[in-house]
Structure formats: C-alpha cells, structure tokens
Motif scaffolding. Structure first.
Motif, PDB file in Angstrom:
ATOM      1  N   LEU A  54       0.838  -1.198   0.000  1.00 16.15           N
ATOM      2  CA  LEU A  54       0.000   0.000   0.000  1.00 16.15           C
ATOM      3  C   LEU A  54       0.872   1.247   0.000  1.00 16.15           C
ATOM      4  O   LEU A  54       1.634   1.492   0.918  1.00 16.15           O
ATOM      5  N   GLY A  55       0.746   2.018  -1.068  1.00 14.18           N
ATOM      6  CA  GLY A  55       1.470   3.278  -1.166  1.00 14.18           C
ATOM      7  C   GLY A  55       2.962   3.123  -1.338  1.00 14.18           C
ATOM      8  O   GLY A  55       3.694   4.103  -1.231  1.00 14.18           O
ATOM      9  N   ALA A  56       3.440   1.912  -1.598  1.00 14.65           N
ATOM     10  CA  ALA A  56       4.885   1.707  -1.702  1.00 14.65           C
ATOM     11  C   ALA A  56       5.211   0.758  -2.858  1.00 14.65           C
ATOM     12  O   ALA A  56       5.670  -0.360  -2.646  1.00 14.65           O
ATOM     13  N   PRO A  57       4.950   1.183  -4.096  1.00 17.17           N
ATOM     14  CA  PRO A  57       5.260   0.319  -5.235  1.00 17.17           C
ATOM     15  C   PRO A  57       6.753   0.039  -5.324  1.00 17.17           C
ATOM     16  O   PRO A  57       7.577   0.925  -5.091  1.00 17.17           O
ATOM     17  N   THR A  58       7.111  -1.196  -5.613  1.00 16.80           N
ATOM     18  CA  THR A  58       8.517  -1.587  -5.688  1.00 16.80           C
ATOM     19  C   THR A  58       8.751  -2.421  -6.938  1.00 16.80           C
ATOM     20  O   THR A  58       7.819  -2.879  -7.588  1.00 16.80           O
ATOM     21  N   GLU A  59      10.029  -2.647  -7.243  1.00 19.47           N
ATOM     22  CA  GLU A  59      10.384  -3.477  -8.392  1.00 19.47           C
ATOM     23  C   GLU A  59      10.037  -4.943  -8.110  1.00 19.47           C
ATOM     24  O   GLU A  59       9.952  -5.368  -6.950  1.00 19.47           O
ATOM     25  N   VAL A  60       9.868  -5.702  -9.195  1.00 23.01           N
ATOM     26  CA  VAL A  60       9.493  -7.111  -9.067  1.00 23.01           C
ATOM     27  C   VAL A  60      10.492  -7.868  -8.201  1.00 23.01           C
ATOM     28  O   VAL A  60      10.101  -8.649  -7.326  1.00 23.01           O
ATOM     29  N   ALA A  61      11.789  -7.667  -8.425  1.00 23.00           N
ATOM     30  CA  ALA A  61      12.804  -8.392  -7.655  1.00 23.00           C
ATOM     31  C   ALA A  61      12.673  -8.111  -6.165  1.00 23.00           C
ATOM     32  O   ALA A  61      12.847  -9.017  -5.333  1.00 23.00           O
ATOM     33  N   GLU A  62      12.354  -6.883  -5.813  1.00 23.94           N
ATOM     34  CA  GLU A  62      12.190  -6.540  -4.397  1.00 23.94           C
ATOM     35  C   GLU A  62      10.929  -7.186  -3.833  1.00 23.94           C
ATOM     36  O   GLU A  62      10.917  -7.667  -2.688  1.00 23.94           O
ATOM     37  N   GLN A  63       9.868  -7.188  -4.630  1.00 21.52           N
ATOM     38  CA  GLN A  63       8.649  -7.863  -4.197  1.00 21.52           C
ATOM     39  C   GLN A  63       8.907  -9.345  -3.972  1.00 21.52           C
ATOM     40  O   GLN A  63       8.449  -9.928  -2.978  1.00 21.52           O
ATOM     41  N   GLN A  64       9.645  -9.966  -4.882  1.00 17.99           N
ATOM     42  CA  GLN A  64       9.948 -11.390  -4.734  1.00 17.99           C
ATOM     43  C   GLN A  64      10.736 -11.663  -3.459  1.00 17.99           C
ATOM     44  O   GLN A  64      10.450 -12.625  -2.732  1.00 17.99           O
ATOM     45  N   GLU A  65      11.723 -10.834  -3.180  1.00 17.21           N
ATOM     46  CA  GLU A  65      12.537 -11.028  -1.981  1.00 17.21           C
ATOM     47  C   GLU A  65      11.687 -10.896  -0.716  1.00 17.21           C
ATOM     48  O   GLU A  65      11.818 -11.695   0.227  1.00 17.21           O
TER      49      GLU A  65
END
Length: 206
Positions: A173-184
C-alpha cells in the motif's frame, strides 16, 4: 500434452478481457460502485455475456482463484509421501519465482488489497476461498490423521497460505517496488511463516 482448441482459446481471451476491464473499473471507483452493466458497456458486450463467464461479480476480481485451487490440487497429487506443509511451502515459493499474480506480485497489488478491504462482499469471498483450500488440504491429511487432527492441520496450513498472500498486498500500500524486491519480500514472508507453522504442527505431532 493437452492442446486447446481455437474456441477454448477465444473463451479464455474473452474471460481475461472481462476480468481486466472490470478490475480497472474496480480500481477506479471501488467494487461496490461498479455494476455489471458498467462492465458490459466498457467491454462492449451484453450483460448476459458477463454473467455467463462470471456468475458472481466478485469473481471478476478474483478470477485466478480457480487456477489456484487447480494448482494446489495438482501439487498435492504429486506429493508422494512429503508433508503437506512442505508441498504448500514449495508451491508458494514456485509462484514467487515465476512472479505470478497468485503470489501478489505486480505494479498494482496495493490497490488490489485496498479494493478488497473496502468491500464486505470481497472480503467474504476472500475468506471463503481459503476455507475451500482448507477443505482440500483436509482431504490430503485425512488418510493419515484423525478427523479432528486433519481439520486442525488443514486449517492452520490454509491460514498460513492466507497470511503469506495477504501480508505482501498490505505491505505494498502506497509503496510500489520493483518485481525483484517484491519477490525477496515474499520469500522472506513465506519462509518465516512456514517455519513457524511447521514448528506448531510438530508440537501437535502432525
């Protein structure tokens, strides 16, 4: 290897289009403010076409629930004596590695959870889905445990699945991140949650 027919591919494409159109509207206005007529108009189809593909309005947003049930069913069928919790842990990690939407990975996952949390209909459907998964897991446990043990173990595993899928959505929420960061982030959540789950199951001798 099963090959799909042209008709099946066309139906899948239409289903995907309707879900995408509806999701855009839900994200823009909120689930409860959007009608089937709105979705049909935006997709340039009749209302009955929408109903034919999605008997429940909420399944336009949760269009991958059936896919998840199918994937879990197949994973359990291949477990060959492995612990159910290990199979589900690996299933969740495989989804993360594939950057699957089922792992809550994407640019708009924060908004997805906002829409769900704002609607009683959607939150009810969300929890019903994990109860359905608990029933599926209970069948996998049923051959080796008593009914009460199987029910408890299945409920704990399903609750852990719900946790590892919901928490990343809330964190976005309110903190979009790169795919690699989401995966980690998701790997860490899955590992910690299933480590705790397995400790609890071991204490219950499951």
């Amino acid at each position: 290897m099963t090959r799909t027919t042209l008709r099946e591919r066309k139906k899948a494409e239409r289903r995907e289009l309707l879900s995408a159109v509806a999701t855009d509207l839900f994200f823009e206005r909120g689930f409860d403010a959007v009608t089937i007529a709105d979705i049909a108009e935006s997709a340039d189809v009749g209302k009955m076409t929408v109903w034919n593909y999605f008997p429940r309005k909420e399944d336009l947003l949760f269009d991958r629930f059936a896919e998840q049930i199918d994937l879990v069913t197949k994973a359990l069928a291949r477990r060959e004596g492995r612990r159910v919790s290990d199979v589900i842990r690996d299933h969740e990690l495989e989804l993360i590695e594939a950057a699957s939407p089922l792992a809550g990975i994407g640019a708009r996952v924060g908004r997805f959870w906002e829409v769900v949390a704002e609607s009683a209909v959607l939150t009810t459907r969300w929890h019903a889905h994990f109860r359905e998964l608990a029933g599926l897991l209970g069948q996998a446990y049923g051959a080796s445990l008593s009914l009460s043990q199987a029910d408890l173990a299945a409920s704990l595993v399903a609750a852990t699945m719900e946790h590892v899928q919901r928490l990343p959505l809330q964190l976005q929420l309110g903190a979009p991140t790169e795919v690699a960061e989401q995966q980690e982030t998701r790997r860490r959540i899955v590992t910690e949650a299933f480590d705790r789950l397995e400790a609890g199951l071991a204490a219950l001798c499951v």
